[in-house]
Structures are given as structure tokens and as C-alpha cells.
Enzyme design. Structure first.
Site, mmCIF file in Angstrom:
data_model
loop_
_atom_site.group_PDB
_atom_site.id
_atom_site.type_symbol
_atom_site.label_atom_id
_atom_site.label_comp_id
_atom_site.label_asym_id
_atom_site.label_seq_id
_atom_site.Cartn_x
_atom_site.Cartn_y
_atom_site.Cartn_z
ATOM 1 N N GLY A 33 5.651 -2.400 2.501
ATOM 2 C CA GLY A 33 4.554 -1.329 2.469
ATOM 3 C C GLY A 33 3.388 -1.773 2.120
ATOM 4 N N ASN A 34 2.405 -1.126 1.888
ATOM 5 C CA ASN A 34 1.007 -1.610 1.200
ATOM 6 C C ASN A 34 0.408 -0.593 0.382
ATOM 7 O OD1 ASN A 34 -0.906 0.420 2.642
ATOM 8 N ND2 ASN A 34 0.115 -0.358 4.357
#
Ligand code: CTP
Ligand code: CA
Length: 225
Positions: A33-34
Site C-alpha cells: 500500500g501507500n
């Protein structure tokens, strides 16, 4: 570009905004993810609704309440985001890609949790590219005169990188955020420059994400037929 009472200059228009960050699952409990919070995309959705637009907000893994008067579609991965954006874009006057889309996803999804094996080193994670949604909506233009906006966080040669990215993506406007230690991610404020495919360059002073959102909509309204 400061505004008092907002004119309903997006009345009768349908706009699509993506927000948040995609998560690419590895197994049932893990993902790549980010750090995108989704706040800029939500600010864009709220300000567009305040200007009279019908708004479809495609939200990827945000922890934010649905803005009033906005249709919210929740997605997880880049592939799901692509489907939702393309569907909503079919009758949209403008598409704003504020979401942080994972460039890659694991090539395989393990249906069971990945376990350690004795004292062996782990297998490498093999990645494949995700579709480029902004480039695709820009190339397709589901409706004539549709205005398409991207966002990019850049370091180093920010303007040159931004100009090259605008050309590569084929969008009409690209909002460039300069990324630094405490800038942008998860914060309430933003500092940016908006590049136009027509060669324009509009600096956005340091300020709330709502103010940047209103400047983006001003530039979109200028370009709508
Ligand atoms: N974007 C997209 N689909 C992707 C990657 C990015 O639609 N697979 C969109 C983002 O929503 C954003 C814009 O493209 O509006 C720019 O994202 P960015 O990550 O800066 O572009 P990339 O082409 O992925 O370039 P980089 O290699 O610098 O990450
Ligand atoms: Ca990227």
C-alpha cells in the site's frame, strides 16, 4: 482566485474524483500500500458538490466519512479502481485522478496466509504492472470535451518531471505537489503548481487542500465546453 460565496459553476455537470490509495493484496492478511490519506480527493469532491456538480467519488481505502451529497464508490485495488473510474467516466464532464495508484501488484495472490518455513529465507515477491488509469481515460475520452486532471508528487526537478509526465499521460491538467519531509502526506495543507497541456503553469500558494481544490475546479471550468 480567492472566492467568497461559491458560484454554482459546475451545476448540470458530472465529475468523477478518485481518492485514497490502492492496496494490492499478497495474502488474506497482507497488502502493498501507500500513505495517501484521501484528504485531497475528498476536498475536491466536497468543493465540486458545493459548486453544484453531481459528484462520483471513488474512494480507495480512506478512513474518511462520506461527504454529503456525493455518490461514493469504495474500491480496494488498482484493478477495481480502474473499473469504477471507467464506468463513472462514461458520462462525466471531468475526471480528477487524485488517488495514489500502486504501480505494481504481486503477480500472485496466496489464498492462504503465507507462513515462515523452518529457518529458510523467504521467497522474493514478484510484481507485475498495474494498468495506468489516467493514461487510459485520457486516451479514450469517453465524452467529447471531457476534462482530465492528474496529480503527481515529485522530488528533484519537479517542473521538468511534471511537464514530461503531463505529456506522457495525455491529460489536460497535472497538479504537481512538491514532496518533502513533512509536506503533503496526511497533512491538512498542500503546496502545488498546476501544469496545463496548453503550456499554462498556475502556482498554488501554500494553503488548505480545499483552496487547491477550488483552483483545480476553476481551471476545469475554464476548459469545459
Ligand atoms: N495513475 C493512474 N494509474 C496508475 C498510476 C498512476 O491513474 N497505474 C495516476 C495517478 O492517479 C495520478 C497520476 O497518474 O493522477 C500520476 O501518478 P504518478 O504515480 O505520479 O505517475 P506514474 O506514471 O506512476 O509515475 P512514477 O513512475 O513517477 O510513479
Ligand atoms: Ca506511480
Amino acid at each position: 482566485l480567492a472566492r467568497g460565496v461559491q458560484e454554482p459553476d459546475l451545476r448540470g455537470r458530472h465529475v468523477v474524483v478518485s481518492a485514497g490509495g490502492t492496496r494490492e493484496p499478497l495474502d488474506p492478511v497482507r497488502f502493498l500500500g501507500n500513505r495517501s490519506s484521501g484528504k485531497q480527493g475528498y476536498a475536491l469532491a466536497r468543493t465540486a458538490a458545493a459548486r453544484g456538480a453531481r459528484v462520483t467519488l471513488i474512494a480507495a481505502n480512506t478512513q474518511l466519512p462520506d461527504p454529503a451529497g456525493v455518490d461514493v464508490v469504495q474500491v480496494g485495488t488498482a484493478v477495481q479502481l480502474r473499473e469504477a473510474v471507467l464506468k463513472a467516466a462514461a458520462d462525466a464532464d471531468a475526471v480528477v485522478m487524485a488517488a495514489a495508484v500502486a504501480d505494481f501488484r504481486p503477480s500472485a495472490y496466496a489464498t492462504g496466509k503465507i507462513k515462515k518455513k523452518d529457518d529458510k529465507e523467504p521467497e522474493p515477491i514478484v510484481l507485475v504492472r498495474n494498468p495506468d488509469i489516467l493514461a487510459e481515460v485520457s486516451a479514450e475520452r469517453a465524452r467529447a470535451g471531457q476534462v482530465i486532471v492528474g496529480f503527481a508528487a515529485e522530488t528533484d526537478d519537479v517542473l521538468a518531471n511534471g511537464r514530461a509526465k503531463l505529456t506522457r499521460k495525455g491529460c489536460d491538467l497535472l497538479v504537481i505537489n512538491e514532496v518533502g519531509e513533512r509536506k503533503t502526506f496526511g497533512s491538512e495543507e498542500n503546496e502545488a503548481v498546476v501544469l496545463g497541456a496548453d503550456g499554462s503553469e498556475n502556482p498554488v500558494p501554500h494553503g488548505p487542500k480545499e483552496a487547491l481544490a477550488d483552483i483545480v475546479w476553476d481551471l476545469v471550468v475554464d476548459r469545459l465546453d
